[in-house]
Write a protein that holds these residues in place. Structure first.
Motif, PDB file in Angstrom:
ATOM      1  N   ALA A   6      -3.135 -11.270  -2.218  1.00 15.89           N
ATOM      2  CA  ALA A   6      -1.865 -10.552  -2.109  1.00 15.89           C
ATOM      3  C   ALA A   6      -1.637  -9.658  -3.330  1.00 15.89           C
ATOM      4  N   TRP A   7      -1.990 -10.146  -4.533  1.00 18.11           N
ATOM      5  CA  TRP A   7      -1.887  -9.296  -5.730  1.00 18.11           C
ATOM      6  C   TRP A   7      -2.792  -8.077  -5.592  1.00 18.11           C
ATOM      7  N   GLU A   8      -3.993  -8.290  -5.040  1.00 19.37           N
ATOM      8  CA  GLU A   8      -4.915  -7.173  -4.829  1.00 19.37           C
ATOM      9  C   GLU A   8      -4.341  -6.183  -3.809  1.00 19.37           C
ATOM     10  N   ASP A   9      -3.663  -6.712  -2.788  1.00 25.32           N
ATOM     11  CA  ASP A   9      -3.000  -5.834  -1.810  1.00 25.32           C
ATOM     12  C   ASP A   9      -1.934  -4.984  -2.490  1.00 25.32           C
ATOM     13  N   ILE A  10      -1.134  -5.608  -3.353  1.00 20.82           N
ATOM     14  CA  ILE A  10      -0.093  -4.873  -4.075  1.00 20.82           C
ATOM     15  C   ILE A  10      -0.725  -3.771  -4.924  1.00 20.82           C
ATOM     16  N   ASP A  11      -1.819  -4.102  -5.604  1.00 17.87           N
ATOM     17  CA  ASP A  11      -2.519  -3.094  -6.418  1.00 17.87           C
ATOM     18  C   ASP A  11      -3.013  -1.932  -5.561  1.00 17.87           C
ATOM     19  N   ARG A  12      -3.605  -2.253  -4.407  1.00 14.08           N
ATOM     20  CA  ARG A  12      -4.117  -1.188  -3.525  1.00 14.08           C
ATOM     21  C   ARG A  12      -2.982  -0.313  -2.989  1.00 14.08           C
ATOM     22  N   ILE A  13      -1.881  -0.941  -2.607  1.00  9.02           N
ATOM     23  CA  ILE A  13      -0.728  -0.185  -2.105  1.00  9.02           C
ATOM     24  C   ILE A  13      -0.186   0.724  -3.202  1.00  9.02           C
ATOM     25  N   SER A  14      -0.066   0.187  -4.403  1.00  6.00           N
ATOM     26  CA  SER A  14       0.417   0.979  -5.533  1.00  6.00           C
ATOM     27  C   SER A  14      -0.523   2.151  -5.822  1.00  6.00           C
ATOM     28  N   ASP A  15      -1.820   1.877  -5.812  1.00  6.93           N
ATOM     29  CA  ASP A  15      -2.806   2.944  -6.058  1.00  6.93           C
ATOM     30  C   ASP A  15      -2.715   4.034  -4.994  1.00  6.93           C
ATOM     31  N   LEU A  16      -2.523   3.645  -3.754  1.00  8.50           N
ATOM     32  CA  LEU A  16      -2.396   4.617  -2.677  1.00  8.50           C
ATOM     33  C   LEU A  16      -1.169   5.503  -2.893  1.00  8.50           C
ATOM     34  N   HIS A  17      -0.041   4.882  -3.250  1.00  6.40           N
ATOM     35  CA  HIS A  17       1.175   5.658  -3.521  1.00  6.40           C
ATOM     36  C   HIS A  17       0.981   6.564  -4.732  1.00  6.40           C
ATOM     37  N   LEU A  18       0.263   6.076  -5.740  1.00  8.99           N
ATOM     38  CA  LEU A  18      -0.010   6.888  -6.926  1.00  8.99           C
ATOM     39  C   LEU A  18      -0.807   8.133  -6.554  1.00  8.99           C
ATOM     40  N   MET A  19      -1.844   7.957  -5.735  1.00  8.89           N
ATOM     41  CA  MET A  19      -2.686   9.096  -5.341  1.00  8.89           C
ATOM     42  C   MET A  19      -1.948  10.079  -4.436  1.00  8.89           C
ATOM     43  N   LEU A  20      -1.172   9.553  -3.491  1.00 13.12           N
ATOM     44  CA  LEU A  20      -0.562  10.418  -2.484  1.00 13.12           C
ATOM     45  C   LEU A  20       0.767  11.029  -2.909  1.00 13.12           C
ATOM     46  N   VAL A  21       1.555  10.276  -3.692  1.00 11.97           N
ATOM     47  CA  VAL A  21       2.920  10.721  -3.995  1.00 11.97           C
ATOM     48  C   VAL A  21       3.193  10.830  -5.490  1.00 11.97           C
ATOM     49  N   GLY A  22       2.620   9.924  -6.278  1.00  5.02           N
ATOM     50  CA  GLY A  22       2.829   9.985  -7.716  1.00  5.02           C
ATOM     51  C   GLY A  22       3.218   8.651  -8.312  1.00  5.02           C
ATOM     52  N   GLU A  27       5.442   2.932  -8.658  1.00  6.57           N
ATOM     53  CA  GLU A  27       6.307   1.959  -9.322  1.00  6.57           C
ATOM     54  C   GLU A  27       7.390   1.452  -8.370  1.00  6.57           C
ATOM     55  N   GLU A  28       7.975   2.346  -7.600  1.00  6.05           N
ATOM     56  CA  GLU A  28       9.041   1.956  -6.674  1.00  6.05           C
ATOM     57  C   GLU A  28       8.538   1.016  -5.587  1.00  6.05           C
ATOM     58  N   ILE A  29       7.356   1.291  -5.010  1.00  3.33           N
ATOM     59  CA  ILE A  29       6.861   0.414  -3.946  1.00  3.33           C
ATOM     60  C   ILE A  29       6.485  -0.945  -4.509  1.00  3.33           C
ATOM     61  N   THR A  30       5.928  -0.967  -5.709  1.00  2.00           N
ATOM     62  CA  THR A  30       5.598  -2.247  -6.332  1.00  2.00           C
ATOM     63  C   THR A  30       6.856  -3.059  -6.574  1.00  2.00           C
ATOM     64  N   ASP A  31       7.881  -2.436  -7.133  1.00  2.00           N
ATOM     65  CA  ASP A  31       9.151  -3.134  -7.377  1.00  2.00           C
ATOM     66  C   ASP A  31       9.773  -3.621  -6.074  1.00  2.00           C
ATOM     67  N   ARG A  32       9.728  -2.783  -5.055  1.00  2.00           N
ATOM     68  CA  ARG A  32      10.325  -3.145  -3.761  1.00  2.00           C
ATOM     69  C   ARG A  32       9.614  -4.345  -3.144  1.00  2.00           C
TER      70      ARG A  32
END
Length: 96
Positions: A6-22, A27-32
């Motif tokens: 699950a931590w790895e999933d959070i990292d991947r989701i965060s990385d995807l948002h970083l690449m696509l949106v910034g 940070e917002e998706i990780t916090d959410r």
């Protein structure tokens, strides 16, 4: 308890948002996601049993956070978060 996958999933989701949106989106998706998971400490059964027959039989529950689904189990007094996945995918096969 958030398990390693699950931590790895959070990292991947965060990385995807970083690449696509910034970085702000990452940070917002990780916090959410973490804020949503933290709700389980007070209300572990707030997520419904998973509608997938196999997952429900094994007592997996789901908690929705936007487009993402937190898959978890309550065992004794502890909540175990197994995966955090995009709800728009065929994610139940990850846990079979």
């Amino acid at each position: 308890m958030i398990l390693t996958p699950a931590w790895e999933d959070i990292d991947r989701i965060s990385d995807l948002h970083l690449m696509l949106v910034g970085s702000r989106s990452a940070e917002e998706i990780t916090d959410r996601l973490l804020d949503t998971i933290s709700l389980l400490a007070e209300q572990p059964y707030m997520g419904a049993l998973h509608p997938d027959a196999f997952l429900a039989q094994h007592q997996y529950r789901k908690l929705i956070c936007g487009n993402y689904v937190c898959i978890y189990k309550v065992i004794g007094q502890t909540v175990y978060v197994y995966r955090i996945v995009d709800g728009r995918t065929d994610y139940p096969k990850l846990l079979r």
